[in-house]
Design an enzyme around this catalytic site. Structure first.
Site, mmCIF file in Angstrom:
data_model
loop_
_atom_site.group_PDB
_atom_site.id
_atom_site.type_symbol
_atom_site.label_atom_id
_atom_site.label_comp_id
_atom_site.label_asym_id
_atom_site.label_seq_id
_atom_site.Cartn_x
_atom_site.Cartn_y
_atom_site.Cartn_z
ATOM 1 N N ILE B 34 -12.583 13.452 -40.895
ATOM 2 C CA ILE B 34 -11.567 13.929 -41.835
ATOM 3 C C ILE B 34 -10.714 12.807 -42.408
ATOM 4 O O ILE B 34 -9.806 13.049 -43.209
ATOM 5 C CB ILE B 34 -10.646 14.997 -41.198
ATOM 6 C CG1 ILE B 34 -10.069 14.469 -39.885
ATOM 7 C CG2 ILE B 34 -11.386 16.307 -40.993
ATOM 8 C CD1 ILE B 34 -9.026 15.389 -39.294
ATOM 9 N N GLY B 35 -10.969 11.588 -42.019
ATOM 10 C CA GLY B 35 -10.194 10.489 -42.588
ATOM 11 C C GLY B 35 -10.816 9.173 -42.213
ATOM 12 O O GLY B 35 -11.517 9.069 -41.211
ATOM 13 N N GLY B 37 -10.073 4.790 -42.377
ATOM 14 C CA GLY B 37 -9.262 3.639 -42.755
ATOM 15 C C GLY B 37 -10.032 2.363 -42.538
ATOM 16 O O GLY B 37 -11.228 2.402 -42.302
ATOM 17 N N VAL B 38 -9.350 1.233 -42.614
ATOM 18 C CA VAL B 38 -10.024 -0.056 -42.474
ATOM 19 C C VAL B 38 -10.647 -0.198 -41.084
ATOM 20 O O VAL B 38 -11.795 -0.574 -40.939
ATOM 21 C CB VAL B 38 -9.024 -1.215 -42.696
ATOM 22 C CG1 VAL B 38 -9.746 -2.553 -42.585
ATOM 23 C CG2 VAL B 38 -8.357 -1.082 -44.043
ATOM 24 N N SER B 39 -9.859 0.125 -40.072
ATOM 25 C CA SER B 39 -10.385 -0.067 -38.725
ATOM 26 C C SER B 39 -10.332 1.220 -37.912
ATOM 27 O O SER B 39 -10.418 1.190 -36.700
ATOM 28 C CB SER B 39 -9.599 -1.165 -38.015
ATOM 29 O OG SER B 39 -8.235 -0.822 -37.993
ATOM 30 N N ALA B 40 -10.166 2.347 -38.566
ATOM 31 C CA ALA B 40 -10.082 3.606 -37.824
ATOM 32 C C ALA B 40 -10.734 4.746 -38.578
ATOM 33 O O ALA B 40 -10.777 4.765 -39.800
ATOM 34 C CB ALA B 40 -8.623 3.947 -37.540
ATOM 35 N N LYS B 58 -8.171 9.994 -33.513
ATOM 36 C CA LYS B 58 -8.190 8.770 -34.303
ATOM 37 C C LYS B 58 -8.894 7.715 -33.479
ATOM 38 O O LYS B 58 -8.437 7.356 -32.397
ATOM 39 C CB LYS B 58 -6.751 8.355 -34.607
ATOM 40 C CG LYS B 58 -6.595 7.053 -35.347
ATOM 41 C CD LYS B 58 -5.155 6.936 -35.809
ATOM 42 C CE LYS B 58 -4.763 5.512 -36.135
ATOM 43 N NZ LYS B 58 -3.345 5.450 -36.543
ATOM 44 N N ASP B 152 7.010 3.241 -43.076
ATOM 45 C CA ASP B 152 5.925 3.611 -43.986
ATOM 46 C C ASP B 152 6.011 5.087 -44.361
ATOM 47 O O ASP B 152 5.034 5.826 -44.290
ATOM 48 C CB ASP B 152 4.569 3.275 -43.352
ATOM 49 C CG ASP B 152 3.470 3.083 -44.397
ATOM 50 O OD1 ASP B 152 3.790 2.984 -45.600
ATOM 51 O OD2 ASP B 152 2.296 3.047 -44.015
#
Lengths: 341, 492
Positions: B34-35, B37-40, B58, B152
């Protein structure tokens, strides 16, 4: 609704600490069934509030800076009697938020000085068994992170760190840093690293006195662990320890052992790049040793082709001149070995 | 004592916070991605021994994450020690080979950013914005009280569950005012709560001016700025300036002193958009240049915009209804990205061109135009010796639906520059060091007359030659060794 109860609110830091102490003593005993729950709850709420107030005195808050004189009074009263011990012992009885405040208070007190003396250090030297309680916290999921944070602040005192290094607790850390719960394992690993790197002279003394069991355990439990993180952190820390100038005699002994060399050569072959790179930083010490024992020379010579190839292939993600020059040096060293034989 | 009895009014129930999710990957069954990222990667999964309850996992690839796990450790710790209904907690975390699995509640609605991207391209209606932001203010109030800066805040890090619960996520770049002692030494002179940070962290569009000019330092109020930008993001469908391609051309245009009179490319819908006075006022307060003038979360909660705020049921009916499931949105977004990637390839401001370093002049401030409900950057005057900030363009890397996936999950248009900034800082340090070495090296008189550039060029040429030489030498040695090995074999 509880206004009446709070009327007698103490004002000075000394009074605040005393009041906290009384309530901590109450909390410590409050498992007793004869005390009515409502009354106990009231007292625990009051205790939480006091602990929060103490924290704000020490750290300041959004409106005010900490006043050194007030902090000094608080600190003095805290250590005059056994309040620190009570706070640590009663931590399991405090609620989640209050535990965090208590941890921050304990951390802050470690750095408070009275007439330039670190009063917490003197207190801990006389109450060193508190470290046993804090370390045992790693076995309790609910307390580990709080006790762990307190512990790391306490070992900033060299004498406290020395106590732990010289105790049997060191052996337990080999287990703690491999606990399945990552939060706790990584907290223990941070403490372990701090113990083995912070106070240079104490660490050097510890290592030279204990290098038989310590490195045997380090090899067998950490460097060949099935857990990737354990291996990666362990080989990194090993490099930090051995490359520290104050540990040079320990380092010489370490790189004279063929068992150690064998383990490091295996780590060089790992598929993980990070582990390979960290392993290289330790391996290079074996190669650089100018007085290599014959069995070490034998192993290096027997494996030189493989080693050269392996090492030539290790490249950090970013350009690193130091790394490249180390590589060249090591390869040269291994090549030269053969010429001498 | 600024805190008073707030906590006493709501005494937290005895803690059985950790429901003891199993620390073994075999207990979980992964259902969907479902998602990413760069390292996850974030998965939807079920926890078999917990009556197959749905969770988000995650999975952080530690081999790809930076040299030490200090950040990973800190994030795990923060998530374990925060306990608030509006903050996403981790159930547990453990390692699986070279990955760290962080098991979290599954927030079936996904991030507000992805909801907007899929179903509300022109933004959410005001009552929905108020309902979401009020929850975030509660989270921020708790977080700041705990001494943490989130650093963030953006719609991509606000998650919503099917029951309308709103949670703030991703503590990957957060910081604590208390956790300074080990690296900064003991000092009790100033208030922990007023501690200043200087590292540039966050996602550019949402970053407060004082974060970008990190030499002045920033504190809790930087989160309030990002909160204000997030309000604009929810209202317009994207943050100010984001219709421009991310860092590269945006920054190029800023260098060329483009004046943005208008920060949203005006589609018909947004042109006709009218906002209430109280909303404009609330956002204006957050976007004050002077951090100390921005309100605290507690103060904002009392703002008229949050009066008569609706609850979770309202969000279910007015936001979640008809929005496709997280996993479907993720898949669609991925397909969309692949398509646009292939058609974009020769575009000038292409997102996917990585590795290029673009220099740009810093933004010295922002003008918030309350009437137009827009934000204008202000640039330093021409003669000002502007300190240059370098931002490395990165591929448009993150797309997160169900959960947060690593630093600065940009989702769509917002690139995370944290990694590149860290990288650049390192490389700058490195360069500085090298220059220092060169200068030291050139201390002698024979070079005296050469200009520094020439000296550097010369040094680079020398270094290159040396590298070549070393490479040759190495090759020779390797070959020699190989030969010897064979000789030895034949001798045996």
């Amino acid at each position: 609704m509880m206004k009446g109860f709070f009327k007698a609110k103490p004002k000075t830091p000394t009074e605040l600490v005393r009041h906290t102490r009384d309530l901590l003593i109450f909390a410590d005993r409050s498992a007793a069934p004869d005390i009515k729950d409502a009354k106990r709850d009231e007292k625990m709420v009051e205790l939480s509030k006091l602990i929060r107030d103490l924290k704000h005195i020490l750290y300041g808050d959004s409106d005010s800076k900490p006043v050194s004189e007030t902090c000094a009074q608080l600190t003095q009263e805290f250590f005059r009697e056994d309040t620190l011990r009570l706070l640590i012992i009663c931590l399991p009885k405090l609620n989640f938020e209050t535990r965090k405040h208590a941890t921050q208070i304990v951390a802050n007190l470690q750095g408070q000085r009275l007439q330039s003396r670190l009063i917490a250090c003197e207190y801990l030297e006389k109450n060193i068994d508190l470290m046993d309680i804090l370390i045992a916290g790693y076995e309790n999921n609910d307390l580990a992170l709080h006790y762990g944070a307190m512990l790391r602040e306490c070992i900033r005192h060299q004498s406290v760190a020395k106590y732990i290094l010289d105790s049997d607790h060191m052996k337990k850390f080999f287990e703690f840093i491999q606990l399945p719960n990552f939060d706790i394992a990584s907290d223990a690993a941070a403490t372990f690293k701090e113990l083995l790197t912070r106070h240079k002279s104490t660490v050097a003394e510890f290592l030279s006195k204990n290098d038989d069991w310590f490195f045997a355990d380090y090899n067998s439990k950490l460097l060949v662990s099935t857990n990737y993180i354990t291996r990666r952190q362990a080989v990194k820390l090993l490099g930090d320890i051995l490359l520290d100038r104050s540990n040079s005699s320990v380092m010489i002994r370490y790189v004279s052992s063929r068992d150690n060399l064998r383990i490091l050569m295996n780590l060089l072959r790992e598929s993980s790049k990070s582990i390979q790179i960290e392993a290289f930083h330790v391996f290079k010490l074996f190669a650089a040793n100018q007085n290599k024992p014959q069995d070490i020379v034998g192993i290096l010579v027997a494996n030189r082709t493989k080693l050269v190839r392996l090492i030539a292939d290790i490249n950090p993600e970013r350009e690193d001149e130091q790394f490249d020059s180390d590589k060249t040096q090591v390869i040269r060293e291994i090549a030269a070995l053969e010429l001498n034989q | 004592m600024a805190y008073e009895e707030r906590e006493d009014d709501h005494p937290r129930k005895a803690i059985s916070i950790n429901q003891h999710y199993p620390l073994d990957s075999n207990c979980y069954k992964i259902l969907d991605e479902i998602g990413k990222g760069v390292s996850a990667i974030v998965y939807k999964a079920i926890c078999i021994p917990m009556e197959s309850s749905v969770v988000a996992i995650k999975a952080i690839d530690l081999e790809k994450s930076k040299a030490d796990f200090e950040n990973v450790r800190r994030e795990a710790k923060i998530m374990a020690l925060l306990y608030h209904p509006n903050i996403l907690r981790a159930h547990c975390s453990f390692t699986v080979n070279t990955s760290l699995w962080v098991v979290m509640p599954f927030m079936s609605g996904g991030s507000l950013q992805s909801i907007i991207a899929s179903s509300y391209p022109d933004g959410l209606p005001e009552p929905c914005i108020a309902a979401v932001l009020k929850e975030i203010l509660c989270a921020l109030s708790y977080l700041h009280d705990q001494g943490h800066l989130h650093r963030d805040i953006k719609a991509g890090n606000i998650l919503i569950d099917s029951n309308g619960t709103v949670k703030l996520a991703d503590f990957g770049v957060s910081a604590s005012v208390y956790e300074s002692s080990l690296s900064y030494g003991w000092s009790g002179s100033s208030s922990a709560m007023s501690r200043m940070f200087t590292d540039v962290t966050g996602t550019p569009y949402w970053m407060a001016p004082e974060v970008i000019h990190s030499h002045t330092g920033y504190g809790f109020k930087a989160d309030i700025w990002s909160f204000g930008i997030t309000a604009l993001e929810l209202a317009h469908g994207r943050p100010p300036l984001s219709h421009l391609p991310p860092s590269k051309s945006l920054m190029m245009k800023i260098t060329k002193k483009f004046r943005f009179s208008d920060h949203y490319d005006k589609t018909k819908a947004s042109k006709n958009k009218r906002f209430s006075k109280s909303f404009k006022d609330m956002v204006g307060l957050c976007l004050d240049h002077e951090p100390s003038k921005r309100p605290t979360p507690e103060k904002l909660l009392k703002h008229s915009f949050f009066k008569n705020c609706k609850g979770p049921d309202f969000l279910i009916k007015n936001v979640l209804q008809g929005v496709p499931a997280v996993e479907q949105r993720f898949k669609r977004a991925q397909i969309h990205r692949l398509k646009s990637k292939s058609s974009d390839e020769d575009d000038e401001g292409d997102d996917s061109s990585t590795g290029e370093i673009v220099k740009h002049r810093r933004i010295s401030g922002w003008n918030f135009n309350e009437e137009g409900f827009e934000l204008d950057p202000v640039f330093p005057a021409d003669d000002a010796v502007a300190k240059q900030v370098v931002i490395q363009e990165k591929g448009n890397e993150e797309n997160v639906e169900g959960c947060d996936a690593g630093r600065g999950s940009g989702g769509g248009a917002a690139p995370s520059v944290l990694d590149s900034m860290l990288f650049l800082r390192e490389s700058l340090d490195d360069q500085r060091q090298r220059v220092g070495q060169v200068i030291a090296l050139l201390g002698g008189d024979e070079w005296g007359e050469m200009r520094r550039e020439e000296q550097l060029m010369q040094e680079i040429v020398n270094l290159k030659m040396e590298v070549e030489n070393q490479k040759k030498k190495r090759l020779e040695l390797e070959m020699e060794l190989e030969l010897m090995k064979q000789l030895q074999l034949s001798n045996e």
